[in-house]
Design a protein around this motif. Sequence first.
Motif, PDB file in Angstrom:
ATOM      1  N   GLY A 171       0.719  -1.383   0.056  1.00 53.72           N
ATOM      2  CA  GLY A 171       0.023  -0.019   0.054  1.00 53.72           C
ATOM      3  C   GLY A 171       0.669   1.406  -0.002  1.00 53.72           C
ATOM      4  O   GLY A 171       0.340   2.517   0.429  1.00 53.72           O
ATOM      5  N   MET A 172       1.898   1.266  -0.207  1.00 52.77           N
ATOM      6  CA  MET A 172       2.894   2.373  -0.208  1.00 52.77           C
ATOM      7  C   MET A 172       3.702   2.215  -1.380  1.00 52.77           C
ATOM      8  O   MET A 172       4.436   1.529  -1.834  1.00 52.77           O
ATOM      9  N   GLN A 173       3.763   3.457  -1.918  1.00 56.41           N
ATOM     10  CA  GLN A 173       4.732   3.509  -3.122  1.00 56.41           C
ATOM     11  C   GLN A 173       5.575   4.869  -3.230  1.00 56.41           C
ATOM     12  O   GLN A 173       5.280   5.776  -2.343  1.00 56.41           O
ATOM     13  N   VAL A 174       6.911   4.816  -3.765  1.00 54.75           N
ATOM     14  CA  VAL A 174       7.841   6.092  -3.898  1.00 54.75           C
ATOM     15  C   VAL A 174       8.124   5.921  -5.164  1.00 54.75           C
ATOM     16  O   VAL A 174       8.526   5.125  -5.928  1.00 54.75           O
ATOM     17  N   TRP A 175       7.990   7.379  -5.484  1.00 54.56           N
ATOM     18  CA  TRP A 175       8.569   7.648  -6.949  1.00 54.56           C
ATOM     19  C   TRP A 175       9.614   8.902  -6.797  1.00 54.56           C
ATOM     20  O   TRP A 175       9.695   9.628  -5.817  1.00 54.56           O
ATOM     21  N   ILE A 176      10.419   8.805  -7.883  1.00 50.87           N
ATOM     22  CA  ILE A 176      11.214  10.094  -8.070  1.00 50.87           C
ATOM     23  C   ILE A 176      10.993  10.910  -9.388  1.00 50.87           C
ATOM     24  O   ILE A 176      10.774   9.953 -10.297  1.00 50.87           O
TER      25      ILE A 176
ATOM     26  N   MET B  30       0.548   6.816   0.237  1.00 55.14           N
ATOM     27  CA  MET B  30       0.271   5.730   1.171  1.00 55.14           C
ATOM     28  C   MET B  30      -1.274   5.532   1.048  1.00 55.14           C
ATOM     29  O   MET B  30      -2.025   6.605   0.994  1.00 55.14           O
ATOM     30  N   THR B  31      -1.703   4.298   0.810  1.00 49.91           N
ATOM     31  CA  THR B  31      -3.190   3.940   0.898  1.00 49.91           C
ATOM     32  C   THR B  31      -3.260   3.637   2.087  1.00 49.91           C
ATOM     33  O   THR B  31      -3.000   2.640   2.743  1.00 49.91           O
ATOM     34  N   ILE B  32      -4.533   4.438   3.016  1.00 54.66           N
ATOM     35  CA  ILE B  32      -4.649   4.459   4.520  1.00 54.66           C
ATOM     36  C   ILE B  32      -6.049   3.731   4.312  1.00 54.66           C
ATOM     37  O   ILE B  32      -7.117   4.395   4.146  1.00 54.66           O
ATOM     38  N   LYS B  33      -6.299   2.747   5.210  1.00 58.29           N
ATOM     39  CA  LYS B  33      -7.634   2.053   5.207  1.00 58.29           C
ATOM     40  C   LYS B  33      -8.096   1.969   6.800  1.00 58.29           C
ATOM     41  O   LYS B  33      -9.462   1.708   6.671  1.00 58.29           O
ATOM     42  N   ASP B  34      -7.628   2.738   7.583  1.00 56.72           N
ATOM     43  CA  ASP B  34      -8.258   2.747   8.897  1.00 56.72           C
ATOM     44  C   ASP B  34      -8.151   4.048   9.603  1.00 56.72           C
ATOM     45  O   ASP B  34      -8.405   4.348  10.847  1.00 56.72           O
TER      46      ASP B  34
ATOM     47  N   ARG C 191       3.563  15.888  17.412  1.00 59.90           N
ATOM     48  CA  ARG C 191       4.839  15.439  16.670  1.00 59.90           C
ATOM     49  C   ARG C 191       5.860  14.825  17.761  1.00 59.90           C
ATOM     50  O   ARG C 191       6.699  13.944  17.244  1.00 59.90           O
ATOM     51  N   LYS C 192       5.903  15.391  18.685  1.00 58.97           N
ATOM     52  CA  LYS C 192       7.008  14.877  19.760  1.00 58.97           C
ATOM     53  C   LYS C 192       6.641  13.528  19.931  1.00 58.97           C
ATOM     54  O   LYS C 192       7.819  12.813  20.439  1.00 58.97           O
ATOM     55  N   ASN C 193       5.552  12.868  19.698  1.00 55.23           N
ATOM     56  CA  ASN C 193       5.117  11.644  20.099  1.00 55.23           C
ATOM     57  C   ASN C 193       5.522  10.435  19.191  1.00 55.23           C
ATOM     58  O   ASN C 193       5.590   9.357  19.190  1.00 55.23           O
ATOM     59  N   TRP C 194       5.447  11.151  17.992  1.00 55.72           N
ATOM     60  CA  TRP C 194       5.894  10.091  16.834  1.00 55.72           C
ATOM     61  C   TRP C 194       6.968  10.284  15.841  1.00 55.72           C
ATOM     62  O   TRP C 194       7.323   9.564  15.279  1.00 55.72           O
ATOM     63  N   ASP C 195       7.509  11.458  16.043  1.00 50.36           N
ATOM     64  CA  ASP C 195       8.751  11.684  14.992  1.00 50.36           C
ATOM     65  C   ASP C 195      10.004  11.202  15.574  1.00 50.36           C
ATOM     66  O   ASP C 195      10.406  11.998  16.581  1.00 50.36           O
TER      67      ASP C 195
ATOM     68  N   LYS D  88       5.474   5.293   7.474  1.00 49.64           N
ATOM     69  CA  LYS D  88       4.991   4.191   8.416  1.00 49.64           C
ATOM     70  C   LYS D  88       4.716   4.909   9.700  1.00 49.64           C
ATOM     71  O   LYS D  88       3.770   4.714  10.384  1.00 49.64           O
ATOM     72  N   CYS D  89       5.503   5.689  10.246  1.00 55.91           N
ATOM     73  CA  CYS D  89       5.653   6.306  11.670  1.00 55.91           C
ATOM     74  C   CYS D  89       4.291   7.220  11.422  1.00 55.91           C
ATOM     75  O   CYS D  89       3.595   7.526  12.298  1.00 55.91           O
ATOM     76  N   VAL D  90       4.244   8.045  10.393  1.00 53.58           N
ATOM     77  CA  VAL D  90       3.023   9.108  10.227  1.00 53.58           C
ATOM     78  C   VAL D  90       1.746   8.272  10.273  1.00 53.58           C
ATOM     79  O   VAL D  90       0.810   8.600  11.252  1.00 53.58           O
TER      80      VAL D  90
END
Length: 266
Positions: A35-40, A60-64, A80-84, A201-203
Amino acid sequence: MSERPSILPTENAFEDFKKQCLATENWLNKYDNNGMQVWIEVPENRGNNSPKVHKIKCKMTIKDVSAATMYDVIHDGQYRKNWDPNMLESYDIARLSDNADVGYYSWSCPKPIKNRDVVTLRSWRVMGDEYIIINFSVKHPKYPPQGHLVRAVSLLTGYFIKPTGLNSCTFIYLSQADPKGSLPKWVVNKASQVLAPRVMKCVHKAGQNYPAWKQQNSPDLKPWLYPEKSNLPMMDPAELSIQRADSLQNVDESSKKDALESEDSS
């Protein structure tokens, strides 16, 4: 004498950013998994004028998690302090308008590379059911580069979030940023492709946990939605100017590229 044009993004800037987020032509897929793609971006051949630092895009395809919740997560500096995991320091400096502010962010880099920081102008729009946030580097008279950090440059960074259901969304992150220093550009580009999925994934996890956290932490304080609740001082955007990468000093880190190469293999 004509007035200097405003530094604040126009409607056209948001439309152009959305187009880039949704474009497929001239974008090369580098990662596609779960469900995740990266392009340049592969710029049209402009010879020596081609940018040395890639433009990177993650989808990112988020389903929840809802689009509105993901939008709140990106805005909420306290959360942000909690997840970054890479953040050293982050704070908003001032409001520029109801939908723009200027802020500071610093982050840790793999040793022995020096840590980085940026000062950015951030602006946002909710257009129908679509959420857009964009930022770019600016010079602030009171926040010059510091000796122990390398001042990086965001040429354009942002998010495009669109619901696909009540509790699902498409989440796109696009960035062209120059970390400065004198690391080889291929190392910078390679590392960005590897690190981007980890950050995404963190986000996503942050989005899953945000509603419960926000319920316990000023649940009604969302100045990005209700600007009248902002406690930031107002600042005239004319005091800011765009930060150009070539005006910053390069720090020699060419002997330190092994750190990023080992990061790539982890």
